[in-house]
Every structure is written in C-alpha cells, then in structure tokens.
Write a protein that holds these residues in place. Structure first.
Motif, PDB file in Angstrom:
ATOM      1  N   UNK A 194      -1.866   8.891  -7.136  1.00 20.31           N
ATOM      2  CA  UNK A 194      -1.710   7.893  -6.365  1.00 20.31           C
ATOM      3  C   UNK A 194      -2.282   8.573  -5.134  1.00 20.31           C
ATOM      4  N   UNK A 195      -3.253   7.776  -4.311  1.00 17.29           N
ATOM      5  CA  UNK A 195      -3.771   8.147  -3.004  1.00 17.29           C
ATOM      6  C   UNK A 195      -3.277   7.284  -1.972  1.00 17.29           C
ATOM      7  N   UNK A 196      -2.985   7.913  -0.856  1.00 23.71           N
ATOM      8  CA  UNK A 196      -2.419   6.903   0.460  1.00 23.71           C
ATOM      9  C   UNK A 196      -3.398   5.702   0.521  1.00 23.71           C
ATOM     10  N   UNK A 197      -2.611   4.807   0.400  1.00 23.08           N
ATOM     11  CA  UNK A 197      -3.383   3.183   0.792  1.00 23.08           C
ATOM     12  C   UNK A 197      -3.657   2.661  -0.370  1.00 23.08           C
ATOM     13  N   UNK A 198      -3.704   3.289  -1.763  1.00 24.85           N
ATOM     14  CA  UNK A 198      -3.740   2.428  -3.104  1.00 24.85           C
ATOM     15  C   UNK A 198      -2.766   1.462  -3.160  1.00 24.85           C
ATOM     16  N   UNK A 199      -3.181   0.284  -3.711  1.00 26.87           N
ATOM     17  CA  UNK A 199      -1.962  -0.683  -3.907  1.00 26.87           C
ATOM     18  C   UNK A 199      -1.248  -0.452  -5.123  1.00 26.87           C
ATOM     19  N   UNK A 259       0.893  -1.149  -0.072  1.00 30.65           N
ATOM     20  CA  UNK A 259      -0.003  -0.108  -0.031  1.00 30.65           C
ATOM     21  C   UNK A 259       0.855   1.074   0.059  1.00 30.65           C
ATOM     22  N   UNK A 260       0.413   2.224  -0.732  1.00 29.71           N
ATOM     23  CA  UNK A 260       1.177   3.419  -0.840  1.00 29.71           C
ATOM     24  C   UNK A 260       1.228   4.368   0.384  1.00 29.71           C
ATOM     25  N   UNK A 261       2.422   4.728   0.629  1.00 34.11           N
ATOM     26  CA  UNK A 261       2.653   6.022   1.648  1.00 34.11           C
ATOM     27  C   UNK A 261       3.006   6.766   0.708  1.00 34.11           C
ATOM     28  N   UNK A 296      -6.294   1.720  -7.451  1.00 38.53           N
ATOM     29  CA  UNK A 296      -7.182   2.325  -6.581  1.00 38.53           C
ATOM     30  C   UNK A 296      -7.902   1.666  -5.436  1.00 38.53           C
ATOM     31  N   UNK A 297      -7.972   2.025  -4.314  1.00 35.43           N
ATOM     32  CA  UNK A 297      -8.521   1.208  -3.178  1.00 35.43           C
ATOM     33  C   UNK A 297     -10.235   0.934  -3.359  1.00 35.43           C
ATOM     34  N   UNK A 298     -10.811   1.752  -4.054  1.00 40.59           N
ATOM     35  CA  UNK A 298     -12.154   1.451  -4.287  1.00 40.59           C
ATOM     36  C   UNK A 298     -12.369   0.323  -5.414  1.00 40.59           C
ATOM     37  N   UNK A 299     -11.525   0.029  -6.096  1.00 39.58           N
ATOM     38  CA  UNK A 299     -11.396  -1.092  -7.115  1.00 39.58           C
ATOM     39  C   UNK A 299     -10.512  -2.393  -7.015  1.00 39.58           C
ATOM     40  N   UNK A 300     -10.035  -2.384  -5.774  1.00 42.49           N
ATOM     41  CA  UNK A 300      -9.137  -3.234  -5.623  1.00 42.49           C
ATOM     42  C   UNK A 300      -9.599  -4.837  -5.718  1.00 42.49           C
ATOM     43  N   UNK A 301     -10.574  -5.122  -5.156  1.00 44.46           N
ATOM     44  CA  UNK A 301     -11.186  -6.397  -5.339  1.00 44.46           C
ATOM     45  C   UNK A 301     -11.717  -6.829  -6.886  1.00 44.46           C
ATOM     46  N   UNK A 302     -12.272  -5.896  -7.486  1.00 43.81           N
ATOM     47  CA  UNK A 302     -12.625  -6.000  -8.765  1.00 43.81           C
ATOM     48  C   UNK A 302     -11.538  -6.105  -9.716  1.00 43.81           C
ATOM     49  N   UNK A 303     -10.321  -5.514  -9.711  1.00 43.82           N
ATOM     50  CA  UNK A 303      -9.179  -5.403 -10.187  1.00 43.82           C
ATOM     51  C   UNK A 303      -8.493  -6.672 -10.148  1.00 43.82           C
TER      52      UNK A 303
END
Length: 205
Positions: free
Chosen positions: A146-151, A42-44, A163-170
């Motif tokens: 890139x947002x904090x917490x993106x993979x 996850x991005x810092x 992006x976090x909101x799409x991670x499961x779908x991706x």
C-alpha cells in the motif's frame, strides 16, 4: 471529497476485486468490526514495530479529513494499535476509518463510535510508545503493498487497494462489472430456464 472516492463508495469490493483480477485484496482475516461498516478513501500509511503505536498517533495528527489510516502492525494479535480513546480522537479530526494488519481493543467503545475499523480482531493488551515507526511510506498490509494516496475500499467482504496510477481504469472496469452483475440479477435470478441456460454457458465455456 474527491469525486472518484465518492464513486468507489457505491461499488462492492467484490466488483473492484474482479476488475483487478483478485490481485489487490488484503488478507481475508482483515474484516470490519461491525459487519455493515464501509469505508473508502486515500491511504495514510503507518509502519510500526510490534507493540509500539506512537507512529499511529503521528498519523492521526497528520491526517486530513477522509483519510484512511492503514497500519502495518506485522499481523500481531497480542498488542492493540489503539483503543476507543485514540480512535475517538481520530474520528473527531475527520479520519475516514482504519485498516489494521493487527488488532484493536475496547471493542464496545470502538463500535459505539461508528467509525469504520477493519482489523484482524481484538485484544486486551495495550501498545507502548517507544517512538519507533514511520508514516506516509510504502507498507505491507494484509499481504498487499500500500502506497500513500492509494484508494482503499472496504465492506463486509473485505478490503481492496487501488493503486493511484490505475484508479481511473479500475473505476471504469468496476462500474462495468457492477452493471453486468445487475443485469444478470434481473434477467436470470428466479428464472429456471435462464438459470439452466446460464449454467450451460459457464460449463461449456
């Protein structure tokens, strides 16, 4: 470690990119310093002006094990965001790797650490520490927000951001693409008739 991160570790960035229609790739100039390096975490995020890396130190201090420090250094190729000593401190604290829209220095020492570092290259000049910069905010790195917490996933082909909101779908789409690629490899590669048929299918699609 986060289970979804573990799953992304085993998926090539090419499959992840295809799952996102090629829209979430960092600039191809951002490559691993060692061709076999891989990272996933996850991005810092770090935003710095050219030539000032104090915020990088703050990010290392604030990091959690496995974090990928993603740095918007404005693509500067003259002043390094860090060298082997700073990156070595990050490694000791458990940082999972660096992704830099800029350059590093002390390349031999950094490579010896075996911590994945993705950057535009190397330089000899150090940064100063005037204190300007921010961490854990949305940044632009390699042309990608890139947002904090993106993979963030990187390998020899480059870096992708999920992006976090799409991670499961991706993840699901990436695994599906990987499976298709594996099936294609076993059924077509080395088989002349199968290759000709596949080419005809692609050409006449």
């Amino acid at each position: 470690m986060d289970p979804i991160i573990e799953k992304f570790k085993d998926i090539p960035t090419t499959c992840i990119s295809d799952a996102m229609e090629g829209l979430n790739n960092l600039h191809p100039a951002i490559k691993p310093l060692k061709k076999d390096d891989k990272l996933a975490g996850r991005a810092l995020t770090v935003k710095i002006p050219v030539g000032d890396n104090l915020a990088v130190l703050k990010a290392i201090r604030a990091s959690k094990p496995g974090d990928i420090i993603v740095i918007d250094a404005k693509g500067d190729l003259y002043r390094a965001i860090a060298g082997d000593f700073v990156i070595g401190m990050a490694q000791t604290l458990g940082v999972g790797g660096f992704v830099v829209d800029g350059v590093i220095r002390d390349i031999a020492g950094v490579k010896a650490l075996n911590l994945p570092v993705f950057a535009k290259g190397t330089t000899v000049a150090a940064s100063g520490k005037a204190g300007v910069g921010e961490i854990n905010i949305p940044i632009s790195c390699g042309g990608m927000t890139v947002h904090p917490g993106d993979i963030v996933v990187g390998d020899a082909d480059g870096v992708v951001v999920i992006p976090q909101m799409w991670e499961q779908e991706v993840l699901e789409r990436s695994l599906e693409k990987l499976k298709k690629d594996q099936i294609r490899e076993t059924t077509i590669s080395g088989n002349r008739d199968a290759i000709l048929k596949h080419l005809d299918e692609l050409i006449n699609k």
